[in-house]
Design a protein around this motif. Sequence first.
Motif, PDB file in Angstrom:
ATOM      1  N   ARG B 125     -52.534   2.447 -81.407  1.00  0.00           N
ATOM      2  CA  ARG B 125     -51.259   1.958 -81.759  1.00  0.00           C
ATOM      3  C   ARG B 125     -50.817   2.195 -83.108  1.00  0.00           C
ATOM      4  O   ARG B 125     -52.017   2.142 -83.393  1.00  0.00           O
ATOM      5  CB  ARG B 125     -50.907   0.955 -80.737  1.00  0.00           C
ATOM      6  CG  ARG B 125     -49.832   0.938 -79.602  1.00  0.00           C
ATOM      7  CD  ARG B 125     -49.689   0.246 -79.029  1.00  0.00           C
ATOM      8  NE  ARG B 125     -48.545  -0.738 -79.725  1.00  0.00           N
ATOM      9  CZ  ARG B 125     -47.387  -1.892 -79.192  1.00  0.00           C
ATOM     10  NH1 ARG B 125     -47.749  -2.059 -78.025  1.00  0.00           N
ATOM     11  NH2 ARG B 125     -47.113  -1.926 -79.961  1.00  0.00           N
ATOM     12  N   TRP B 126     -49.713   2.310 -83.824  1.00  0.00           N
ATOM     13  CA  TRP B 126     -49.215   2.783 -85.479  1.00  0.00           C
ATOM     14  C   TRP B 126     -49.684   1.153 -85.282  1.00  0.00           C
ATOM     15  O   TRP B 126     -49.889   1.553 -86.249  1.00  0.00           O
ATOM     16  CB  TRP B 126     -48.425   3.388 -84.895  1.00  0.00           C
ATOM     17  CG  TRP B 126     -47.471   2.721 -85.113  1.00  0.00           C
ATOM     18  CD1 TRP B 126     -46.176   2.423 -83.164  1.00  0.00           C
ATOM     19  CD2 TRP B 126     -46.744   2.035 -85.559  1.00  0.00           C
ATOM     20  NE1 TRP B 126     -45.220   1.654 -83.507  1.00  0.00           N
ATOM     21  CE2 TRP B 126     -45.185   0.904 -84.794  1.00  0.00           C
ATOM     22  CE3 TRP B 126     -47.014   1.513 -86.933  1.00  0.00           C
ATOM     23  CZ2 TRP B 126     -44.221  -0.265 -85.176  1.00  0.00           C
ATOM     24  CZ3 TRP B 126     -45.929   0.587 -87.875  1.00  0.00           C
ATOM     25  CH2 TRP B 126     -44.539  -0.223 -86.884  1.00  0.00           C
ATOM     26  N   ASP B 127     -49.165  -0.004 -84.310  1.00  0.00           N
ATOM     27  CA  ASP B 127     -49.014  -0.813 -85.532  1.00  0.00           C
ATOM     28  C   ASP B 127     -50.829  -1.256 -85.453  1.00  0.00           C
ATOM     29  O   ASP B 127     -51.168  -2.445 -87.257  1.00  0.00           O
ATOM     30  CB  ASP B 127     -48.283  -2.327 -85.167  1.00  0.00           C
ATOM     31  CG  ASP B 127     -49.015  -1.793 -83.411  1.00  0.00           C
ATOM     32  OD1 ASP B 127     -47.525  -2.593 -82.905  1.00  0.00           O
ATOM     33  OD2 ASP B 127     -49.193  -1.675 -83.006  1.00  0.00           O
ATOM     34  N   ALA B 130     -51.918   0.086 -88.385  1.00  0.00           N
ATOM     35  CA  ALA B 130     -51.384   0.322 -89.961  1.00  0.00           C
ATOM     36  C   ALA B 130     -51.922  -1.440 -90.383  1.00  0.00           C
ATOM     37  O   ALA B 130     -52.443  -1.748 -91.208  1.00  0.00           O
ATOM     38  CB  ALA B 130     -49.805  -0.418 -90.148  1.00  0.00           C
TER      39      ALA B 130
END
Lengths: 326, 329, 320
Positions: B125-127, B130
Amino acid sequence: MTGPLLEVRELRVDFPTRHGALRALDGVSFDIAAGEILGIVGESGAGKSLTGAAIIGLLEPPGRVSGGQVLLEGQRIDDLPREAMRLVRGRRIGAIFQDPLTSLNPLHTIGHQLVETLRTHLPLDAARARERAVELLRQAGLPAPEARLAQYPHEFSGGMRQRVVIALALAAEPRLIIADEPTTALDVAVQAQIIRLLRGVTQAHGASVMLITHDMGVIAETCDRVAVMYAGRIVEIGPVDEVIHRPAHPYTAGLMAAVPTLDGELARLAQIAGALPDLDAIPPGCAFHPRCPKASPRCTEERPELALVQRTRAACWWPIVEGMPG
Amino acid sequence: MLPFILRRLAQAVLVMLVVGMGAFWLFQYVGDPVSNLVGQDATAAQRAQLHAELGLDKPVPVQFARFVGHALAGDFGISLRQGREVSALIAERLPATLELAVVAAFISVAAGVPLGVYAALRRRRWDAKAVMAVSLLGVSLPTFLVGIVLIEVFSVLLGWLPSFGRGATVQMGGWSTGLLTVDGWRHVLLPAVTLAIYQLALLMRLVRAEMLEALRSDYVKFARARGLPDRVVHFGHALRNALMPVLTISGLQLGSLIAFSVITETVFAWPGMGSLFIQAVQFPDVPVMAAYLCFIALVFVVINLVVDLLYAIVDPRLRPHGARTRGAP
Amino acid sequence: MTLRAPSTPERAAASPPRGPRWKRWWASDLRHEFVRSPTALIAAAIALLCVIGALLAPWLAPHDPSDLAHLDLADSHLPPAWMADGRATYPLGTDDQGRDMLSALLHGLRISLMVGLSSVALSVAIGVTTGLVAGFAGGVVDAALMRLSDVMLSFPPILIALLIDGVGRTIFPHARDLLAFGVLVLALTLTEWVRYARTVRGSTLVERHKDYVQAARLVGMRPWRLLRRHVLPNVLGPVLVLATIQVGQAIVTEATLSFLGIGVPPTTPSLGTLIRIGNDFLYAGEWWITVFPAAALVLVALSVNLLGDWLRDALNPRLR
């Protein structure tokens, strides 16, 4: 029960790489009947373990099932959503892997691991789960099972650990057990015991077994039928006795000839020239043709399908037929 | 278990001796040992007397023994810069550093472990990605820069938190604590966060790496093959095993925090041992340096010992057990 | 064989093309992943930019910040060129002594990179050699090295660097610039070499027991040749990853020491020194003296760390 327990039809498994997809399993088909022990034999890299992984949905990415169907008791399980497949695992299909030491979590007692498996699938309270755990260990041939519950995996020997693993796999009473090289990591003396245990316990539970191994001796002793795999395909399948003594496929014949026997002459072991092809260089037509003494032009072009030859089914254009030369 | 403990204790003593030799060399041979002992304001007569007393003409092992004797009694001479006893200085400043380190350790563990687990479980997932990117930033930023930025933002621009000192402290026996007052907490927050960021990022990355490693293991595969639900597989099996090495690292982190506090204390004018040490290096103030060296070594040795013991308690494979059940396969 | 991806796809996919070494590298998985990874490309680009900027500093910088004769106090405290009061000749403003920030930045970057790279180069040289010797010689030498490295690794590098610096100052109270540099680089090197020694020693031990090494020794092949031809290539990967990450750490450690006033001598300011100077003027609102060197420092450290991170993942066969 009518119909086979497990049906695998034209199963395909691909591994996408940046050079294109590598086909690791290419149209594998077989059945397993209820209460039957089917052996899957072949060299390392032939795709035996992948077949087992694909059936229970534990293929490691980037590998993926790219075609075919798997049916358990008549229902498709290859297209189930994640959660539904999880419920199949353990409850309807159990699995045993090669190394019992690494299969068990070193930080949990085996009692804990047994109870958590039991209570995941069966509506048992803690006390009843413990009782069943003890019973499972007893069936697996472990002396003093009550005391064992509180012990950790490293306190057991290799053979005992594999017994624990077998107990764990059978905990929720699955109909089918996939055993992937269950004896390879064990001492020779222990291997026979474990194989006998596997056979006995699965018969007692009425479960079928898919026994994956490269050891022909184990196959001969344990299985009802055997499938020979080569380069991601099944090249011969049939009753154990027939396949071993009257193989129809040249590869099977080569395998059997390579097995040393106690009563044979002391001579060089027969080898099959060449080696398994790399997955990105599988020959067209029959994958075995570069190494086959009977190869013909047809073998290089058309891929043979499994066809009945006397009492086994073999995928060959020129199968060995008893009573005929060549 | 007992031979294990004894062996580790012996190792610890050995390390302390080696460090002691280093400190001794510092004390006696780098700079003037007489000044180190009585300060720079002593008269010539006092110096001569001390010279004889110190037995500087005696063989080295004897001098070393003397040094060790004094050190064990807590006497490290007199600070060249401040003219006070080094042991008194250290005792004064110890609580400040320890409290700062403990608060920072708490922050880094409380934030680092959950974030690392999340980044491992939801790695696509992108988070999660990040979070990993931010952790890389955390590891690349120098601590002093983080401090400066935090001061600029929270102290100067927003005016929410103070930027220097410990604030109101409460004296409890020989220990002055800033954790019993709101003002004390307001003062410790920025320095603690500054100190924690590097360790937090490190911990997060470590936890993620260990989790990923555990998730690829055979026992996780077997757990999945048994149909265990994801929650049990992730937390009961993978995390449980991943936390083992994390435990060691976290323990060592405490020592690291105490060491790194030199920078944070300088930026925030925190009256702890770190700023004392920096001043000693700048001056240069040899007795304080020698004492700090011994103290840090002691801290590390003790922490290593405790972590080793903890490991032996938590990992069943390291415990001695009763009747081993080998034999019948 | 466990239920795992077979070894064959990996083996199969790597049918390397024939040809000279550079050609093989060009077609290799490593290079392929490199150009396909935006983070690696950007990081490498930034790092390269910094290196070039630093190398060419004496020619790129519009002014010479160490030239005290040309400093004009009247030009001090000027903001960057795009703000009011700014001047085009000082694109990033000036500090309290009239030094051009851009020039100071470039030169500071140069100093930082020089110190970082030289300390890492030295660490690698010392560490790899020691590791090879320890791994090959074994016995007491090896044991001593392991104990020493255990102790050294548990101390944070900043402390060791501080101590060495402090000792250096006491022994050489009037150290001239070159000596101060030497002490700094020495301090950084002493804290870093241990990691390389350990890694190399591990690999050497593994290789040493392999059959072909025993055979070569029997034939009388000299140990150095053995080490160079067989052990070294296997070790280069992890050493490279370590070195890349260490450059970032060395630069940050040097900046920290300079910030604390005990790093590079004040006549040749590094990025850390510049930040320290700028810190005093932050409250006066003159942010440019701090922000630009800080940004440069973060950029360098970040890009190098990114590269090292990517390299470690790319070289790790198990994550493929």
